[in-house]
Design a protein around this motif. Structure first.
Motif, PDB file in Angstrom:
ATOM      1  N   GLN A 193      17.366  59.472  14.256  1.00 46.09           N
ATOM      2  CA  GLN A 193      16.408  60.419  13.654  1.00 46.09           C
ATOM      3  C   GLN A 193      16.488  60.393  12.126  1.00 46.09           C
ATOM      4  O   GLN A 193      16.295  61.411  11.463  1.00 46.09           O
ATOM      5  N   ALA A 194      16.766  59.221  11.576  1.00 48.46           N
ATOM      6  CA  ALA A 194      17.001  59.094  10.128  1.00 48.46           C
ATOM      7  C   ALA A 194      15.835  59.625   9.293  1.00 48.46           C
ATOM      8  O   ALA A 194      16.034  60.375   8.335  1.00 48.46           O
ATOM      9  N   GLU A 195      14.615  59.270   9.664  1.00 49.73           N
ATOM     10  CA  GLU A 195      13.464  59.677   8.855  1.00 49.73           C
ATOM     11  C   GLU A 195      13.248  61.188   8.929  1.00 49.73           C
ATOM     12  O   GLU A 195      12.955  61.837   7.916  1.00 49.73           O
ATOM     13  N   LYS A 196      13.414  61.746  10.100  1.00 51.63           N
ATOM     14  CA  LYS A 196      13.247  63.195  10.274  1.00 51.63           C
ATOM     15  C   LYS A 196      14.261  63.967   9.410  1.00 51.63           C
ATOM     16  O   LYS A 196      13.920  64.947   8.738  1.00 51.63           O
ATOM     17  N   ILE A 197      15.511  63.493   9.404  1.00 52.19           N
ATOM     18  CA  ILE A 197      16.549  64.165   8.614  1.00 52.19           C
ATOM     19  C   ILE A 197      16.283  63.981   7.122  1.00 52.19           C
ATOM     20  O   ILE A 197      16.387  64.937   6.337  1.00 52.19           O
TER      21      ILE A 197
ATOM     22  N   LEU B  92      21.053  56.541   6.267  1.00 55.18           N
ATOM     23  CA  LEU B  92      21.232  57.277   7.518  1.00 55.18           C
ATOM     24  C   LEU B  92      21.124  56.347   8.715  1.00 55.18           C
ATOM     25  O   LEU B  92      21.875  56.457   9.687  1.00 55.18           O
ATOM     26  N   ARG B  93      20.193  55.403   8.619  1.00 57.02           N
ATOM     27  CA  ARG B  93      19.990  54.459   9.723  1.00 57.02           C
ATOM     28  C   ARG B  93      21.100  53.410   9.757  1.00 57.02           C
ATOM     29  O   ARG B  93      21.674  53.131  10.807  1.00 57.02           O
ATOM     30  N   ASP B  94      21.408  52.833   8.588  1.00 51.94           N
ATOM     31  CA  ASP B  94      22.350  51.712   8.547  1.00 51.94           C
ATOM     32  C   ASP B  94      23.805  52.151   8.639  1.00 51.94           C
ATOM     33  O   ASP B  94      24.626  51.481   9.274  1.00 51.94           O
ATOM     34  N   TYR B  95      24.154  53.254   7.967  1.00 49.89           N
ATOM     35  CA  TYR B  95      25.554  53.674   7.911  1.00 49.89           C
ATOM     36  C   TYR B  95      25.891  54.774   8.921  1.00 49.89           C
ATOM     37  O   TYR B  95      27.045  54.933   9.306  1.00 49.89           O
ATOM     38  N   GLY B  96      24.879  55.538   9.316  1.00 52.18           N
ATOM     39  CA  GLY B  96      25.125  56.598  10.291  1.00 52.18           C
ATOM     40  C   GLY B  96      24.668  56.215  11.687  1.00 52.18           C
ATOM     41  O   GLY B  96      24.948  56.926  12.646  1.00 52.18           O
TER      42      GLY B  96
ATOM     43  N   ALA C 164      27.305  58.715   7.254  1.00 55.71           N
ATOM     44  CA  ALA C 164      26.477  57.835   6.425  1.00 55.71           C
ATOM     45  C   ALA C 164      26.679  58.116   4.941  1.00 55.71           C
ATOM     46  O   ALA C 164      26.816  57.187   4.127  1.00 55.71           O
ATOM     47  N   LEU C 165      26.713  59.397   4.586  1.00 54.60           N
ATOM     48  CA  LEU C 165      26.897  59.767   3.178  1.00 54.60           C
ATOM     49  C   LEU C 165      28.270  59.353   2.663  1.00 54.60           C
ATOM     50  O   LEU C 165      28.408  58.859   1.543  1.00 54.60           O
ATOM     51  N   ARG C 166      29.289  59.549   3.489  1.00 50.87           N
ATOM     52  CA  ARG C 166      30.654  59.171   3.093  1.00 50.87           C
ATOM     53  C   ARG C 166      30.751  57.666   2.861  1.00 50.87           C
ATOM     54  O   ARG C 166      31.324  57.210   1.873  1.00 50.87           O
ATOM     55  N   ILE C 167      30.163  56.891   3.759  1.00 51.02           N
ATOM     56  CA  ILE C 167      30.206  55.428   3.633  1.00 51.02           C
ATOM     57  C   ILE C 167      29.463  54.981   2.375  1.00 51.02           C
ATOM     58  O   ILE C 167      29.943  54.133   1.612  1.00 51.02           O
ATOM     59  N   ALA C 168      28.289  55.566   2.128  1.00 50.53           N
ATOM     60  CA  ALA C 168      27.497  55.202   0.955  1.00 50.53           C
ATOM     61  C   ALA C 168      28.200  55.605  -0.343  1.00 50.53           C
ATOM     62  O   ALA C 168      28.257  54.836  -1.308  1.00 50.53           O
TER      63      ALA C 168
END
Length: 294
Positions: free
Chosen positions: A160-164, A152-156, A206-210
Protein backbone atom coordinates in the motif's frame (compact mmCIF):
# COMPACT_ATOMS: atom_id res chain seq x y z
CA UNK A 1 26.66 6.39 30.69
CA UNK A 2 23.24 4.76 30.77
CA UNK A 3 23.81 1.04 30.49
CA UNK A 4 20.67 -0.74 31.65
CA UNK A 5 19.47 -2.32 28.42
CA UNK A 6 19.00 -6.05 28.25
CA UNK A 7 21.04 -7.37 25.36
CA UNK A 8 20.90 -10.97 24.21
CA UNK A 9 23.23 -11.71 21.27
CA UNK A 10 21.35 -13.78 18.71
CA UNK A 11 22.68 -17.26 17.78
CA UNK A 12 25.95 -16.49 19.61
CA UNK A 13 26.90 -20.13 20.23
CA UNK A 14 26.17 -21.28 16.67
CA UNK A 15 28.08 -18.31 15.23
CA UNK A 16 31.08 -18.92 17.48
CA UNK A 17 31.12 -22.62 16.58
CA UNK A 18 31.23 -21.78 12.88
CA UNK A 19 33.34 -18.61 12.90
CA UNK A 20 36.10 -18.99 15.50
CA UNK A 21 38.51 -21.29 13.66
CA UNK A 22 41.68 -19.81 15.20
CA UNK A 23 41.75 -19.22 18.99
CA UNK A 24 44.48 -16.58 18.60
CA UNK A 25 43.09 -15.04 15.41
CA UNK A 26 42.03 -11.57 14.30
CA UNK A 27 38.27 -11.10 14.10
CA UNK A 28 35.99 -8.30 12.92
CA UNK A 29 32.66 -7.60 14.62
CA UNK A 30 31.26 -5.39 11.90
CA UNK A 31 28.23 -4.23 13.83
CA UNK A 32 29.35 -4.21 17.45
CA UNK A 33 26.12 -2.89 19.00
CA UNK A 34 26.30 -3.44 22.75
CA UNK A 35 29.08 -5.98 22.31
CA UNK A 36 27.14 -9.15 23.10
CA UNK A 37 28.64 -11.32 20.38
CA UNK A 38 32.17 -10.06 21.00
CA UNK A 39 31.87 -10.61 24.74
CA UNK A 40 30.89 -14.23 24.14
CA UNK A 41 33.58 -14.75 21.47
CA UNK A 42 36.27 -13.53 23.87
CA UNK A 43 35.34 -16.28 26.35
CA UNK A 44 36.32 -18.77 23.63
CA UNK A 45 39.42 -17.05 22.26
CA UNK A 46 42.98 -17.03 23.60
CA UNK A 47 44.84 -14.12 25.14
CA UNK A 48 46.52 -13.46 21.78
CA UNK A 49 43.28 -12.91 19.87
CA UNK A 50 41.97 -9.51 18.83
CA UNK A 51 38.51 -8.34 17.85
CA UNK A 52 38.07 -5.14 15.85
CA UNK A 53 34.60 -3.79 16.59
CA UNK A 54 32.86 -1.25 14.34
CA UNK A 55 29.69 0.74 14.85
CA UNK A 56 28.28 4.02 13.56
CA UNK A 57 26.50 4.59 16.89
CA UNK A 58 28.89 6.33 19.29
CA UNK A 59 26.66 5.68 22.32
CA UNK A 60 26.50 1.95 21.56
CA UNK A 61 30.30 1.84 21.19
CA UNK A 62 30.78 3.43 24.59
CA UNK A 63 28.37 0.98 26.21
CA UNK A 64 30.08 -1.94 24.46
CA UNK A 65 33.47 -0.84 25.79
CA UNK A 66 32.08 -0.65 29.33
CA UNK A 67 30.27 -3.98 29.09
CA UNK A 68 33.07 -6.00 27.51
CA UNK A 69 35.98 -4.27 29.30
CA UNK A 70 38.61 -6.39 27.55
CA UNK A 71 41.82 -5.09 25.97
CA UNK A 72 41.46 -7.64 23.16
CA UNK A 73 38.49 -5.63 21.84
CA UNK A 74 39.44 -2.55 19.81
CA UNK A 75 36.54 -0.26 18.86
CA UNK A 76 36.06 2.15 15.95
CA UNK A 77 33.33 4.73 15.40
CA UNK A 78 32.81 4.07 11.72
CA UNK A 79 31.10 1.67 9.31
CA UNK A 80 32.32 -1.90 8.88
CA UNK A 81 32.91 -0.97 5.23
CA UNK A 82 36.14 0.62 6.54
CA UNK A 83 37.39 -2.56 8.28
CA UNK A 84 39.87 -3.56 5.55
CA UNK A 85 41.39 -0.09 5.45
CA UNK A 86 41.73 0.14 9.24
CA UNK A 87 43.32 -3.32 9.54
CA UNK A 88 45.79 -2.32 6.83
CA UNK A 89 46.64 0.88 8.72
CA UNK A 90 47.36 -1.28 11.78
CA UNK A 91 49.69 -3.48 9.73
CA UNK A 92 47.34 -6.46 9.79
CA UNK A 93 47.01 -8.47 6.57
CA UNK A 94 43.39 -9.48 7.12
CA UNK A 95 40.83 -11.13 9.36
CA UNK A 96 40.38 -14.80 10.29
CA UNK A 97 36.68 -14.22 10.81
CA UNK A 98 34.07 -11.53 10.19
CA UNK A 99 30.63 -11.19 11.77
CA UNK A 100 28.04 -8.84 10.30
CA UNK A 101 24.94 -8.72 12.52
CA UNK A 102 22.62 -6.58 10.42
CA UNK A 103 19.89 -6.24 13.04
CA UNK A 104 18.98 -3.05 14.85
CA UNK A 105 20.37 -2.98 18.39
CA UNK A 106 17.92 -3.66 21.22
CA UNK A 107 19.02 -0.45 22.87
CA UNK A 108 18.24 1.56 19.72
CA UNK A 109 14.75 0.06 19.52
CA UNK A 110 14.03 0.52 23.22
CA UNK A 111 15.32 4.10 23.57
CA UNK A 112 12.38 6.42 22.66
CA UNK A 113 14.74 9.32 21.92
CA UNK A 114 16.16 7.45 18.91
CA UNK A 115 12.79 7.19 17.15
CA UNK A 116 13.14 3.64 15.80
CA UNK A 117 10.15 1.99 17.41
CA UNK A 118 6.40 2.10 16.89
CA UNK A 119 5.97 1.12 20.54
CA UNK A 120 7.53 4.28 22.01
CA UNK A 121 6.75 7.88 21.15
CA UNK A 122 9.82 9.94 20.36
CA UNK A 123 11.35 12.22 17.73
CA UNK A 124 11.20 10.86 14.18
CA UNK A 125 14.96 10.34 13.98
CA UNK A 126 16.11 6.75 13.17
CA UNK A 127 19.78 7.59 12.58
CA UNK A 128 22.34 4.96 13.58
CA UNK A 129 24.99 7.68 13.56
CA UNK A 130 23.63 10.66 15.47
CA UNK A 131 26.15 12.88 13.67
CA UNK A 132 24.62 12.05 10.26
CA UNK A 133 22.47 14.77 8.69
CA UNK A 134 19.50 12.85 7.24
CA UNK A 135 16.68 12.00 9.68
CA UNK A 136 13.44 10.11 9.11
CA UNK A 137 11.58 13.39 9.82
CA UNK A 138 13.31 15.06 6.88
CA UNK A 139 12.33 12.20 4.56
CA UNK A 140 8.71 12.23 5.75
CA UNK A 141 8.30 16.01 5.61
CA UNK A 142 10.39 17.00 2.57
CA UNK A 143 10.75 14.15 0.10
CA UNK A 144 8.43 14.18 -2.95
CA UNK A 145 5.65 11.67 -3.46
CA UNK A 146 7.47 9.49 -5.99
CA UNK A 147 10.51 9.03 -3.72
CA UNK A 148 8.31 8.21 -0.74
CA UNK A 149 6.41 5.62 -2.77
CA UNK A 150 9.67 4.14 -4.00
CA UNK A 151 11.26 3.65 -0.57
CA UNK A 152 8.04 2.29 0.95
CA UNK A 153 7.76 -0.20 -1.89
CA UNK A 154 11.44 -1.10 -2.25
CA UNK A 155 12.62 -0.97 1.37
CA UNK A 156 9.40 -1.74 3.23
CA UNK A 157 7.99 -4.18 0.69
CA UNK A 158 4.77 -2.31 1.40
CA UNK A 159 1.90 -3.17 -0.99
CA UNK A 160 0.00 0.00 0.00
CA UNK A 161 2.99 2.29 -0.62
CA UNK A 162 1.11 4.87 -2.69
CA UNK A 163 -1.81 5.07 -0.28
CA UNK A 164 0.54 5.66 2.67
CA UNK A 165 2.70 8.18 0.79
CA UNK A 166 -0.38 10.19 -0.23
CA UNK A 167 -1.60 10.17 3.37
CA UNK A 168 1.80 11.48 4.51
CA UNK A 169 1.64 14.31 1.95
CA UNK A 170 -1.89 15.27 3.07
CA UNK A 171 -0.91 15.24 6.74
CA UNK A 172 2.27 17.26 6.32
CA UNK A 173 0.34 20.05 4.57
CA UNK A 174 -1.52 20.56 7.86
CA UNK A 175 1.56 20.33 10.10
CA UNK A 176 5.02 18.77 10.21
CA UNK A 177 5.22 15.11 11.26
CA UNK A 178 7.81 15.29 14.03
CA UNK A 179 7.26 12.22 16.21
CA UNK A 180 6.89 8.48 15.79
CA UNK A 181 3.32 8.87 17.08
CA UNK A 182 2.54 11.41 14.32
CA UNK A 183 3.62 8.98 11.62
CA UNK A 184 2.01 5.98 13.27
CA UNK A 185 -1.36 7.79 13.37
CA UNK A 186 -1.17 8.76 9.70
CA UNK A 187 -0.64 5.12 8.68
CA UNK A 188 -3.34 3.88 11.08
CA UNK A 189 -5.86 6.21 9.45
CA UNK A 190 -5.43 4.63 6.00
CA UNK A 191 -4.55 1.01 6.85
CA UNK A 192 -6.76 -1.06 9.15
CA UNK A 193 -5.01 -3.22 11.69
CA UNK A 194 -4.97 -6.97 11.05
CA UNK A 195 -3.38 -9.45 13.44
CA UNK A 196 -0.43 -8.71 15.72
CA UNK A 197 1.70 -6.70 13.28
CA UNK A 198 1.11 -2.95 13.37
CA UNK A 199 0.18 -1.51 9.92
CA UNK A 200 3.06 1.01 10.14
CA UNK A 201 5.75 -1.65 10.72
CA UNK A 202 6.89 -1.77 7.10
CA UNK A 203 6.78 2.03 6.80
CA UNK A 204 9.11 2.35 9.80
CA UNK A 205 11.43 -0.28 8.31
CA UNK A 206 11.54 1.54 4.97
CA UNK A 207 12.38 4.88 6.57
CA UNK A 208 15.10 3.37 8.75
CA UNK A 209 16.73 1.65 5.76
CA UNK A 210 16.58 4.83 3.65
CA UNK A 211 17.79 7.08 6.46
CA UNK A 212 20.89 4.93 7.11
CA UNK A 213 21.57 3.74 3.55
CA UNK A 214 21.46 0.23 4.97
CA UNK A 215 21.28 -1.79 1.77
CA UNK A 216 23.99 0.27 0.07
CA UNK A 217 26.19 -0.23 3.14
CA UNK A 218 25.60 -4.00 3.12
CA UNK A 219 26.47 -4.11 -0.59
CA UNK A 220 29.64 -2.07 -0.02
CA UNK A 221 30.64 -4.21 2.96
CA UNK A 222 30.15 -7.47 1.08
CA UNK A 223 32.29 -6.15 -1.77
CA UNK A 224 35.24 -5.66 0.63
CA UNK A 225 35.27 -9.29 1.82
CA UNK A 226 37.75 -10.47 -0.81
CA UNK A 227 40.26 -7.94 0.53
CA UNK A 228 39.37 -8.33 4.21
CA UNK A 229 39.29 -12.10 4.80
CA UNK A 230 42.41 -14.27 4.93
CA UNK A 231 42.54 -17.76 3.35
CA UNK A 232 40.86 -20.17 5.75
CA UNK A 233 38.86 -17.28 7.22
CA UNK A 234 35.10 -17.24 7.45
CA UNK A 235 32.31 -14.66 7.21
CA UNK A 236 29.05 -15.01 9.15
CA UNK A 237 26.14 -12.70 8.33
CA UNK A 238 22.96 -12.41 10.40
CA UNK A 239 20.02 -10.88 8.53
CA UNK A 240 16.54 -9.98 9.74
CA UNK A 241 14.55 -9.28 6.59
CA UNK A 242 14.37 -10.64 3.06
CA UNK A 243 16.00 -7.63 1.38
CA UNK A 244 19.28 -8.09 3.26
CA UNK A 245 19.17 -11.87 3.10
CA UNK A 246 18.76 -11.76 -0.68
CA UNK A 247 21.81 -9.48 -1.00
CA UNK A 248 23.92 -11.80 1.16
CA UNK A 249 22.72 -14.96 -0.57
CA UNK A 250 23.52 -13.53 -4.02
CA UNK A 251 26.91 -12.17 -2.94
CA UNK A 252 27.93 -15.53 -1.44
CA UNK A 253 26.73 -17.32 -4.58
CA UNK A 254 28.86 -15.00 -6.75
CA UNK A 255 31.93 -15.50 -4.52
CA UNK A 256 31.60 -19.29 -4.78
CA UNK A 257 31.11 -19.15 -8.55
CA UNK A 258 34.17 -16.92 -8.85
CA UNK A 259 36.29 -19.57 -7.14
CA UNK A 260 38.22 -19.62 -3.88
CA UNK A 261 35.19 -19.63 -1.58
CA UNK A 262 32.80 -22.30 -0.31
CA UNK A 263 29.48 -22.14 1.50
CA UNK A 264 29.76 -23.49 5.05
CA UNK A 265 25.98 -23.91 5.23
CA UNK A 266 24.10 -24.36 1.95
CA UNK A 267 20.85 -23.01 3.38
CA UNK A 268 20.36 -20.23 5.93
CA UNK A 269 20.42 -21.39 9.55
CA UNK A 270 17.78 -20.19 12.00
CA UNK A 271 17.66 -19.89 15.79
CA UNK A 272 16.28 -22.89 17.62
CA UNK A 273 12.86 -22.82 19.24
CA UNK A 274 14.19 -22.28 22.77
CA UNK A 275 16.13 -19.17 21.72
CA UNK A 276 13.10 -17.66 19.99
CA UNK A 277 11.02 -18.30 23.11
CA UNK A 278 13.62 -16.50 25.21
CA UNK A 279 14.14 -13.64 22.75
CA UNK A 280 11.31 -12.79 20.31
CA UNK A 281 13.65 -10.56 18.30
CA UNK A 282 15.49 -13.70 17.17
CA UNK A 283 12.47 -15.10 15.33
CA UNK A 284 13.26 -13.54 11.93
CA UNK A 285 17.05 -14.11 12.07
CA UNK A 286 18.85 -16.00 9.31
CA UNK A 287 22.53 -16.93 9.43
CA UNK A 288 24.70 -17.55 6.37
CA UNK A 289 28.39 -18.51 6.59
CA UNK A 290 31.05 -18.66 3.87
CA UNK A 291 34.73 -19.65 3.97
CA UNK A 292 37.63 -18.38 1.89
CA UNK A 293 39.80 -21.25 0.62
CA UNK A 294 42.57 -19.43 -1.23
Amino acid sequence: MTNHWTHIPIMAVQIADLLLQKPDGVYVDGTLGLGGHSAYFLTRLSSGARIFGFDKDATALQMARERVADKRLLTFHTSYTMAHQILQEKGIAGADGVLLDLGVSSYQLDDPSRGFSILHNGPLDMRFDEEASLTAAEIVNKWPLDKLVQILRDYGEEHQAEKIALAILRARKERALCTTQDLKQVVEEVLPRHGKTHPATQTFQALRIACNRELETVQEGLQTLEHLVLPGGRVAVLTFHSLEDRLVKNCFKNLVQGGGWRLVNKHALKPDYSEVRQNRRARSAKLRVIERNV
